[in-house]
Motif scaffolding. Structure first.
Motif, mmCIF file in Angstrom:
data_model
loop_
_atom_site.group_PDB
_atom_site.id
_atom_site.type_symbol
_atom_site.label_atom_id
_atom_site.label_comp_id
_atom_site.label_asym_id
_atom_site.label_seq_id
_atom_site.Cartn_x
_atom_site.Cartn_y
_atom_site.Cartn_z
ATOM 1 N N GLY A 7 0.831 -1.197 0.000
ATOM 2 C CA GLY A 7 0.000 0.000 0.000
ATOM 3 C C GLY A 7 0.861 1.239 0.000
ATOM 4 O O GLY A 7 2.074 1.178 0.207
ATOM 5 N N SER A 8 0.235 2.380 -0.230
ATOM 6 C CA SER A 8 0.975 3.644 -0.219
ATOM 7 C C SER A 8 0.129 4.767 0.369
ATOM 8 O O SER A 8 0.389 5.933 0.149
ATOM 9 N N GLY A 9 -0.856 4.381 1.131
ATOM 10 C CA GLY A 9 -1.697 5.366 1.801
ATOM 11 C C GLY A 9 -1.057 5.851 3.092
ATOM 12 O O GLY A 9 0.098 5.531 3.405
ATOM 13 N N VAL A 10 -1.789 6.609 3.842
ATOM 14 C CA VAL A 10 -1.286 7.210 5.077
ATOM 15 C C VAL A 10 -0.788 6.149 6.054
ATOM 16 O O VAL A 10 0.293 6.281 6.630
ATOM 17 N N ILE A 11 -1.544 5.093 6.230
ATOM 18 C CA ILE A 11 -1.148 4.059 7.197
ATOM 19 C C ILE A 11 0.106 3.334 6.722
ATOM 20 O O ILE A 11 1.028 3.084 7.514
ATOM 21 N N PRO A 24 1.176 6.947 -4.749
ATOM 22 C CA PRO A 24 0.621 7.580 -3.542
ATOM 23 C C PRO A 24 -0.196 8.844 -3.795
ATOM 24 O O PRO A 24 -1.115 9.155 -3.046
ATOM 25 N N LEU A 25 0.113 9.589 -4.852
ATOM 26 C CA LEU A 25 -0.603 10.837 -5.115
ATOM 27 C C LEU A 25 -1.694 10.702 -6.176
ATOM 28 O O LEU A 25 -2.313 11.685 -6.560
ATOM 29 N N SER A 26 -1.939 9.484 -6.618
ATOM 30 C CA SER A 26 -2.964 9.266 -7.631
ATOM 31 C C SER A 26 -4.353 9.605 -7.094
ATOM 32 O O SER A 26 -4.718 9.188 -5.994
ATOM 33 N N PRO A 43 -7.644 4.305 -3.478
ATOM 34 C CA PRO A 43 -8.823 3.958 -2.677
ATOM 35 C C PRO A 43 -8.848 4.650 -1.320
ATOM 36 O O PRO A 43 -9.904 4.855 -0.748
ATOM 37 N N THR A 44 -7.683 5.044 -0.794
ATOM 38 C CA THR A 44 -7.667 5.670 0.528
ATOM 39 C C THR A 44 -7.438 7.174 0.462
ATOM 40 O O THR A 44 -7.003 7.767 1.426
ATOM 41 N N VAL A 45 -7.716 7.770 -0.688
ATOM 42 C CA VAL A 45 -7.503 9.208 -0.803
ATOM 43 C C VAL A 45 -8.307 9.960 0.260
ATOM 44 O O VAL A 45 -7.859 10.962 0.803
ATOM 45 N N GLY A 46 -9.461 9.475 0.613
ATOM 46 C CA GLY A 46 -10.256 10.098 1.674
ATOM 47 C C GLY A 46 -9.595 9.988 3.026
ATOM 48 O O GLY A 46 -9.608 10.923 3.817
ATOM 49 N N ALA A 47 -8.971 8.856 3.289
ATOM 50 C CA ALA A 47 -8.292 8.669 4.575
ATOM 51 C C ALA A 47 -7.156 9.674 4.722
ATOM 52 O O ALA A 47 -6.946 10.235 5.790
#
Length: 76
Positions: A8-12, A35-37, A41-45
């Protein structure tokens, strides 16, 4: 030193990778999207990242440290 895969590459995932790196682990990150796309799926997070209704007194310090580290990565 351990070699760790972070999926993954989201915040978590980013926070996890930073924590592992600070403990001298070798980190490999894999993600289906950048990560900046805007299609992440976790752009809201990422947009909602903040402590909310948390009574743990350590959260403010953790939040500030994470935000500073993310800014450092963004500026690189």
């Amino acid at each position: 030193m351990s070699k760790v895969l972070v999926v993954g590459s989201g915040v978590i995932a980013l926070r996890t990778a930073l924590s592992l790196l600070s403990k001298s682990h070798s980190v490999v990150m894999r993600s289906a999207t950048h990560p900046l796309s805007p299609t992440r799926p976790t752009v809201g997070a990422g947009g909602l990242w903040m402590p909310f209704h948390c009574e743990d007194s350590r959260v403010k310090k953790w939040s500030q440290q994470t935000l500073e580290e993310l800014y450092d990565i963004y500026d690189s």
